[in-house]
Motif scaffolding. Structure first.
Motif, PDB file in Angstrom:
ATOM      1  N   UNK A  94      43.637  38.644  37.365  1.00  0.00           N
ATOM      2  CA  UNK A  94      44.471  39.408  36.439  1.00  0.00           C
ATOM      3  C   UNK A  94      44.926  40.735  37.085  1.00  0.00           C
ATOM      4  N   UNK A  95      44.054  41.263  37.927  1.00  0.00           N
ATOM      5  CA  UNK A  95      44.378  42.549  38.548  1.00  0.00           C
ATOM      6  C   UNK A  95      45.554  42.436  39.510  1.00  0.00           C
ATOM      7  N   UNK A  96      45.642  41.283  40.173  1.00  0.00           N
ATOM      8  CA  UNK A  96      46.765  41.073  41.093  1.00  0.00           C
ATOM      9  C   UNK A  96      48.052  40.861  40.289  1.00  0.00           C
ATOM     10  N   UNK A 150      48.675  42.168  37.534  1.00  0.00           N
ATOM     11  CA  UNK A 150      49.058  43.492  37.046  1.00  0.00           C
ATOM     12  C   UNK A 150      49.890  44.250  38.083  1.00  0.00           C
TER      13      UNK A 150
END
Lengths: 261, 281
Positions: free
Chosen positions: B171-173, B175
């Protein structure tokens, strides 16, 4: 100017993370947001970034409301979040896809040289140390030349030496184009060395507790007595913010005045 | 990571030795894997040659090789290989297309996952060979039913692989993509595709392996050509050398096609911090 008006956030699970946070941040200003855990620092930063919408209130940049990620607002996270399948150079150029290849190459080369990683252009992110990776992340965020750069505890995963090094480096880079910097941190030293203004928040729900102006000339000497005075002032505010018997105060004050008592 | 470490002075003096070691690992290491099968083959050859066994049920390697050469000379071999390759190719292609599309939809769109996934998982629980009688009734005994069976075998690992890979994208990527305001298609092309690629290649290889497994099953059911037919023919006519010849060719083709996927994907996966790449450079 970046204006936060009574920004509040309640998550769908009912957690009241942030309550009526207001601040005005002028262009080129460096603001540190500090506070204990659960005081809504990161929530606030994500609202400014347009990654999460505020439940109440508004965030505006030069009078334009921010509800989704904005071209003039960059963000650096706690982790570098580099794309592992792109070389260091391509990571830095990730936000420049719309530019002609020639211009892009020049900007990337300049940015690489600026963060001291010219020799790492073709390296993979996995080949970088933690500090180097965070430098690349900084370069990636700065290379589109945003008006506002948000930093969410950007150096907290690094060792003390690398952290200091990158703090100085960040100020150095900031001087190039003087974007507005908003830095969330839990490191008092970092807040005092970087910021023009420190906003101390208090938890449950997260809200502004105290605002401390750091009117110290740069470069700041971490070992000077005045530096220590400001640190003590921030630490005191932090302690008071966690003490439930203290009522909310949002008065403006500065350690410079305090010294004349 | 280890590549960028500066060698202390003491270890630098050992450079010639390190070079020798590198040479050793480059040539000798692959050879090491051949020692056991070659020794076994030579051993059996010797046992038969010395008369300790007549080698009728387990023919010696030379006999198997002779059979392959004979089949090749008569043109039989290429006919069987082409028939099998065509079936695997067609079934694999169908399975990959269907598995990729369904897996991508289920991974990307939660509603579709809730709708489709339980059914797909239930179908997966059925041993795929149980479909054979039905496929023969529906699609006839010829090519269509065989290709369909192989496609079913290939479908499931691809479906699961693609869906799992998409669900596992950090999910961080994603984002990061949002921060740079990527549009939907750009997000898929610049973030999701590269992120799922390693898992996709693995599922392609698993799918291909199953494709080879199912082509044998399909050809054992009823075929007049193909490597599976060679197996069955060898059994019915009591020619173990022919069976072994077909098995050897299956092994070679399976390994070769798997290697093709690996080689085709390698340039796209160079960035991976793979455990296997630790001896690189």
């Amino acid at each position: 100017m970046l204006a936060l008006k009574e920004v509040g956030k309640t998550y769908p699970n009912g957690v009241h993370a942030l309550e009526r946070f207001s601040a005005e941040i002028s262009p080129g200003e460096i603001v540190a947001i500090i506070g204990g855990s659960g005081c809504g620092k990161s929530t606030l930063l994500r609202a400014i970034a347009g990654l999460d919408r505020a439940s109440t209130g508004s965030v505006t940049l030069d009078n334009a409301p921010i509800t989704s990620p904005h071209a003039e607002i960059g963000i650096i996270f706690q982790e570098p979040r580099l794309l592992p399948w792109l070389s260091v150079a391509d990571n830095i150029g990730f936000g420049l896809a719309d530019l002609p290849a020639e211009v892009r190459r020049e900007r990337i080369a300049a940015a690489l040289a600026r963060v001291g990683l010219a020799d790492k252009a073709v390296a993979w992110p996995r080949e970088l140390s933690g500090g180097q990776a965070q430098r690349v992340a900084i370069a990636r965020a700065l290379v589109p030349q945003p008006e506002v750069l948000l930093l969410d505890e950007p150096f907290s995963a690094l060792d003390a030496f690398t952290r200091r090094d990158l703090q100085d480096h960040l100020l150095d880079l900031w001087a190039d184009t003087r974007p507005t910097l908003i830095l969330v941190t839990h490191d008092v030293d970092e807040a005092v060395v970087l910021a023009d203004r420190v906003l101390v928040m208090r938890p449950r729900p997260g809200r502004l507790f105290e605002e401390i102006t750091i009117n110290l000339a740069r470069p700041r000497d971490r070992k000077s007595e005045l530096f220590d005075t400001f640190k003590r002032r921030v630490l005191t505010a932090l302690d008071r913010s966690l003490d439930r018997s203290v009522r909310d105060v949002t008065d403006k004050s500065s350690a410079g005045e305090a010294m004349w008592w | 990571m280890a590549m960028s470490v500066d060698l202390p002075a003491l270890e630098q003096t050992a450079a010639p030795r390190a070079a020798a070691a590198a040479r050793w690992s480059r040539y000798a290491r692959p050879v090491l894997g051949l020692v056991l099968p070659v020794a076994l083959a030579l051993g059996w050859e010797l046992v038969v040659a010395l008369g300790y066994s007549n080698g009728r049920l387990v023919p010696p390697p030379s006999k198997v090789f002779e059979t392959i050469v004979a089949l090749a000379k008569s043109g039989e071999l290429s006919r069987h290989i082409l028939a099998t390759l065509w079936r695997v190719g067609a079934g694999f292609a169908l399975g990959v297309v269907a598995g990729t599309i369904m897996g991508a939809i289920s991974g990307y769109w939660d509603f579709a996952k809730r709708l489709l996934d339980p059914t797909v998982q239930a179908l997966r629980a059925i041993p795929s060979l149980a479909w054979v009688p039905l496929f023969v009734l529906w699609l006839g005994i010829f090519e269509t039913s065989k290709v369909a069976l192989i496609a079913v075998g290939v479908f499931f690992p691809i479906y699961l692989g693609v869906m799992g890979a998409i669900l596992a994208v950090d999910r961080k990527i994603v984002e990061v993509g949002r921060v740079f305001r990527l549009s939907g298609p750009a997000m898929i092309r610049r973030i999701l595709l590269p992120a799922v690629l390693p898992a996709y290649v693995v599922s392609l290889r698993v799918g291909l392996g199953l494709g080879w497994m199912f082509v044998v099953a399909a050809e054992l059911i009823g075929a007049s050509e193909g490597l599976g037919y060679l197996l069955l023919d060898g059994q019915q006519l009591g020619k173990p050398a022919q069976i072994l010849a077909a098995i050897v060719i299956f092994a070679i083709l399976g390994k070769l096609t798997d290697w093709l996927i690996e080689v085709a994907a390698a340039p796209l996966l160079r960035w991976q911090d793979a455990f296997g790449a630790r001896g690189g450079q």
